[in-house]
Write a protein that holds these residues in place. Sequence first.
Motif, PDB file in Angstrom:
ATOM      1  N   VAL A 181      18.750 -26.586  43.320  1.00 58.99           N
ATOM      2  CA  VAL A 181      17.378 -26.842  43.767  1.00 58.99           C
ATOM      3  C   VAL A 181      16.705 -27.739  42.735  1.00 58.99           C
ATOM      4  CG1 VAL A 181      15.149 -25.769  44.291  1.00 58.99           C
ATOM      5  CG2 VAL A 181      17.271 -24.614  44.924  1.00 58.99           C
ATOM      6  N   LYS A 182      16.097 -28.826  43.175  1.00 62.05           N
ATOM      7  CA  LYS A 182      15.393 -29.765  42.291  1.00 62.05           C
ATOM      8  C   LYS A 182      16.285 -30.198  41.117  1.00 62.05           C
ATOM      9  CE  LYS A 182      11.234 -29.367  44.300  1.00 62.05           C
ATOM     10  NZ  LYS A 182      10.515 -30.445  44.901  1.00 62.05           N
ATOM     11  N   SER A 183      17.515 -30.574  41.420  1.00 67.34           N
ATOM     12  CA  SER A 183      18.499 -31.015  40.415  1.00 67.34           C
ATOM     13  C   SER A 183      18.700 -29.997  39.300  1.00 67.34           C
ATOM     14  CB  SER A 183      18.080 -32.361  39.818  1.00 67.34           C
ATOM     15  OG  SER A 183      17.909 -33.320  40.825  1.00 67.34           O
ATOM     16  N   GLY A 184      18.673 -28.714  39.652  1.00 72.63           N
ATOM     17  CA  GLY A 184      18.903 -27.662  38.670  1.00 72.63           C
ATOM     18  C   GLY A 184      17.638 -27.149  37.998  1.00 72.63           C
ATOM     19  N   LEU A 185      16.482 -27.755  38.299  1.00 70.88           N
ATOM     20  CA  LEU A 185      15.221 -27.306  37.693  1.00 70.88           C
ATOM     21  C   LEU A 185      14.625 -26.109  38.427  1.00 70.88           C
ATOM     22  CD1 LEU A 185      13.598 -30.777  36.962  1.00 70.88           C
ATOM     23  CD2 LEU A 185      14.729 -29.258  35.339  1.00 70.88           C
ATOM     24  N   GLY A 186      15.074 -25.863  39.644  1.00 72.04           N
ATOM     25  CA  GLY A 186      14.587 -24.730  40.425  1.00 72.04           C
ATOM     26  C   GLY A 186      15.711 -23.747  40.693  1.00 72.04           C
ATOM     27  N   LEU A 187      15.390 -22.696  41.425  1.00 70.89           N
ATOM     28  CA  LEU A 187      16.376 -21.672  41.772  1.00 70.89           C
ATOM     29  C   LEU A 187      16.399 -21.460  43.277  1.00 70.89           C
ATOM     30  CD1 LEU A 187      15.585 -18.741  39.284  1.00 70.89           C
ATOM     31  CD2 LEU A 187      17.422 -20.406  39.105  1.00 70.89           C
ATOM     32  N   LEU A 188      17.583 -21.118  43.777  1.00 70.69           N
ATOM     33  CA  LEU A 188      17.716 -20.618  45.136  1.00 70.69           C
ATOM     34  C   LEU A 188      18.047 -19.143  44.982  1.00 70.69           C
ATOM     35  CD1 LEU A 188      18.032 -21.015  48.224  1.00 70.69           C
ATOM     36  CD2 LEU A 188      20.442 -21.485  47.795  1.00 70.69           C
ATOM     37  N   ILE A 189      17.245 -18.278  45.576  1.00 74.34           N
ATOM     38  CA  ILE A 189      17.471 -16.839  45.497  1.00 74.34           C
ATOM     39  C   ILE A 189      18.218 -16.410  46.755  1.00 74.34           C
ATOM     40  CG2 ILE A 189      16.395 -14.570  45.245  1.00 74.34           C
ATOM     41  CD1 ILE A 189      15.946 -16.394  42.828  1.00 74.34           C
ATOM     42  N   LEU A 190      19.364 -15.737  46.547  1.00 71.55           N
ATOM     43  CA  LEU A 190      20.204 -15.309  47.661  1.00 71.55           C
ATOM     44  C   LEU A 190      20.357 -13.799  47.675  1.00 71.55           C
ATOM     45  CD1 LEU A 190      22.254 -17.950  46.312  1.00 71.55           C
ATOM     46  CD2 LEU A 190      22.565 -17.825  48.756  1.00 71.55           C
ATOM     47  N   SER A 191      20.522 -13.266  48.882  1.00 71.49           N
ATOM     48  CA  SER A 191      20.868 -11.862  49.050  1.00 71.49           C
ATOM     49  C   SER A 191      22.354 -11.820  49.377  1.00 71.49           C
ATOM     50  CB  SER A 191      20.052 -11.257  50.193  1.00 71.49           C
ATOM     51  OG  SER A 191      20.459  -9.942  50.429  1.00 71.49           O
ATOM     52  N   THR A 192      23.164 -11.333  48.422  1.00 63.35           N
ATOM     53  CA  THR A 192      24.613 -11.346  48.569  1.00 63.35           C
ATOM     54  C   THR A 192      25.139  -9.913  48.656  1.00 63.35           C
ATOM     55  OG1 THR A 192      25.139 -11.191  46.228  1.00 63.35           O
ATOM     56  CG2 THR A 192      24.652 -13.395  47.082  1.00 63.35           C
TER      57      THR A 192
END
Length: 135
Positions: free
Chosen positions: A100-111
């Motif tokens: 996300v945003k070239s690594g500046l952000g996070l994607l939060i996943l439910s795994t």
Amino acid sequence: WNIINKNMDPIGDMMNRIKNASLQKKESVVFPYSKLKLAILDVLFKNGYVASFGKKGKKIVKFIEVVLAYEDGMPKVNGVERVSKSSKRVYNKTKDIRKVKSGLGLLILSTPKGIMTDKGAREANVGGEALFKIW
């Protein structure tokens, strides 16, 4: 402001409250309690997006208070984008998880291994439901 809100999307509501309070330079924000929200906040805390959080209240009326994180007076949370909604679920395989945003952000996943970031999911080699992006 009433913290009990009969919202259809409790995760989206929580993230918008955090983003809006951050942009208004508030010290903390409160919202209704759930175990899923606590798990998400734990990931955000470990990645520096919130300063601290805690469960308040007893029995029926429980809520979560989040102390917001700032760096040099600027909020750590500048934007949030809900990916998976109740109307449209979005699932990602391990190889489909992008930065996300070239690594500046996070994607939060439910795994299957719990709530984790895009980086953690790639390292653990698991996919899951993409909940939201934060930067």
